[in-house]
Design an enzyme around this catalytic site. Structure first.
Site, PDB file in Angstrom:
ATOM      1  N   ASP A  46       0.479  -0.912   0.548  1.00  0.00           N
ATOM      2  CA  ASP A  46       0.333   0.232  -0.237  1.00  0.00           C
ATOM      3  C   ASP A  46       0.619   1.220  -0.241  1.00  0.00           C
ATOM      4  OD1 ASP A  46      -1.450   1.771   0.640  1.00  0.00           O
ATOM      5  OD2 ASP A  46      -2.425   0.958   2.346  1.00  0.00           O
TER       6      ASP A  46
ATOM      7  N   GLU B 193     -10.785   2.915  -0.037  1.00  0.00           N
ATOM      8  CA  GLU B 193     -11.219   3.292   1.378  1.00  0.00           C
ATOM      9  C   GLU B 193     -10.948   4.813   1.222  1.00  0.00           C
ATOM     10  OE1 GLU B 193      -7.275   2.988   2.397  1.00  0.00           O
ATOM     11  OE2 GLU B 193      -6.692   4.678   3.198  1.00  0.00           O
TER      12      GLU B 193
ATOM     13  N   HIS C 286     -11.656  -1.391   4.025  1.00  0.00           N
ATOM     14  CA  HIS C 286     -10.630  -0.271   5.258  1.00  0.00           C
ATOM     15  C   HIS C 286     -11.180  -0.900   6.531  1.00  0.00           C
ATOM     16  CE1 HIS C 286      -9.201   3.392   5.431  1.00  0.00           C
ATOM     17  NE2 HIS C 286      -7.663   2.498   5.269  1.00  0.00           N
TER      18      HIS C 286
HETATM   19 MG    MG Z   1      -5.030   2.156   2.163  1.00  0.00          MG
END
Ligand code: MG
Length: 380
Positions: free
Chosen positions: A188, A241, A291
């Site tokens: 990420d 997210e 998320h």
């Molecule tokens: Mg993230």
């Protein structure tokens, strides 16, 4: 049964405020929820109290209807604060519904598709060695079957691109060696790559290590740009997210911009909204990795969601069963061998420990924005 009152609570146990919601009824039952701390968090609480005026006197069991009343009543498409407020209230309505009928919430969402919920935690570390050591510790301690890493070390915004790219490969290589071939690694970069071509280059560089997914390589505003990334790499792309409701996720799916969706139950519109997003995703052969960086109530809501959707992949998790977070609820979701167990109590299966909240008072906070060598702000 009628809604009589809505309360909000803040707790700041570690690095951010958590925003909790409590919906009371005239029959003594109450429900709890958690709204995302999108910031400003006092604005989210104000929005929740604003919605209370529309909800008091209503039957809390009319969840679809009350959701539409909030969402459509605002008229303008909701941004982060409004969607966070709606989400927190909606969780509490499901908690009441489960308690009213004496069943865990997932029983009301079609029943369980699985017996336990696979989770991952993020490893941290400035150097590849420190990152790999932390990943190894987490896997050994919690028996995770997957972990997530940031491909950039802290301060990478001022790094030459080639150094950043080589650094990402070094981090991936070190973590793969530390956790072995059979623990999944998600990556990420927190939407920091900016150009689609750079995101594609990063995806290809880490591809030999078979990442579980490459999350939010670029920012969410331009879905066509993300679709370009997804079309040019074999690494599964995950995102969501920063997106709200079925209406924003629709575009991701139609443009085939992601293989994995990551809505957050605390700001995407709530539990049922995420179930709807999952159903839409299923029709596109897309899976769900929600998320979940918030508090213990958010984790509980996510467990019910994950239990009730067939195309669940994995859930983000931060240990709730350790201080100071352990203090915030009566019984957090239970982690066993890298999986969360399904709760058996009616409703969400978790209660707030309100007495503890004064120990973790509200604090104004905001994300730090990295500065480049020339003094400009780095996109995050
Ligand atoms: Mg993230």
């Amino acid at each position: 049964m009628k809604i009589t009152r809505i309360e909000t609570f803040f707790a700041h146990p570690d690095h951010r405020n958590l925003v909790f919601v409590k919906v009371h009824t005239d029959e003594g039952l109450h429900g709890i929820g958690e709204a995302y701390s999108v910031g400003p968090d006092d604005a989210t609480a104000a929005a929740i109290h604003h919605f209370a005026d529309w909800l008091i006197g209503e039957d809390p069991g009319r969840i679809e209807h009350l959701w539409a009343r909030m969402y459509q009543g605002i008229r303008f498409p909701g941004g982060s604060v409004i969607n966070a407020a709606i989400s927190g209230i909606e969780h509490a309505l499901w908690d009441i519904a489960g308690k009213r009928l004496g069943v865990p919430v997932y029983q009301l969402l079609g029943g369980r598709c699985r017996d336990r919920i696979r989770v991952y935690q993020s490893a941290t570390g400035a150097t590849p060695e420190q990152l790999a050591e932390n990943a190894r510790e987490l896997v050994e301690r919690y028996r995770y079957t997957a972990i997530k890493i940031n491909p950039h070390p802290p301060g990478s915004d001022a790094m030459p691109w080639n150094a950043a790219l080589r650094g990402a490969v070094a981090r991936m290589e070190a973590v793969r060696a530390a956790v072995g071939e059979d623990v999944d690694i998600a990556v990420d970069p927190h939407a920091k790559l900016f150009e689609p071509s750079r995101a594609i280059a990063m995806a290809e560089a880490i591809s030999p290590y078979h990442p579980l997914f490459f999350e939010e390589p670029i920012r969410p505003e331009n879905v066509d740009a993300l679709a370009k990334v997804a079309a040019h790499t074999r690494v599964p792309i995950a995102t969501g997210e920063m997106l709200y409701t079925r209406f924003q996720f629709r575009e991701i799916l139609v443009k085939q911009a992601a293989d994995i969706l990551q809505p957050d139950v605390c700001c995407a519109g709530g539990l049922l909204e995420c179930k709807k997003i999952a159903a839409m995703a299923e029709a596109f052969y897309v899976t769900m990795a929600p998320h979940n960086p918030m508090g213990p109530v958010a984790t509980a809501v996510n467990v019910h969601l994950a239990a009730a959707i067939p195309n669940f992949l994995i859930l983000e998790y931060h240990p709730d069963d350790e201080p100071p977070r352990r203090d915030l609820v009566d019984e957090p979701m239970k982690l066993v061998d890298g999986y969360l167990e399904l709760p058996t109590r009616p409703g969400l299966g978790i209660e707030l420990n309100e007495d503890a909240f004064p120990r973790y008072p509200f604090r104004t906070w905001h994300r730090g924005i990295p500065t480049r060598a020339d003094g400009s702000l780095a996109f995050i």
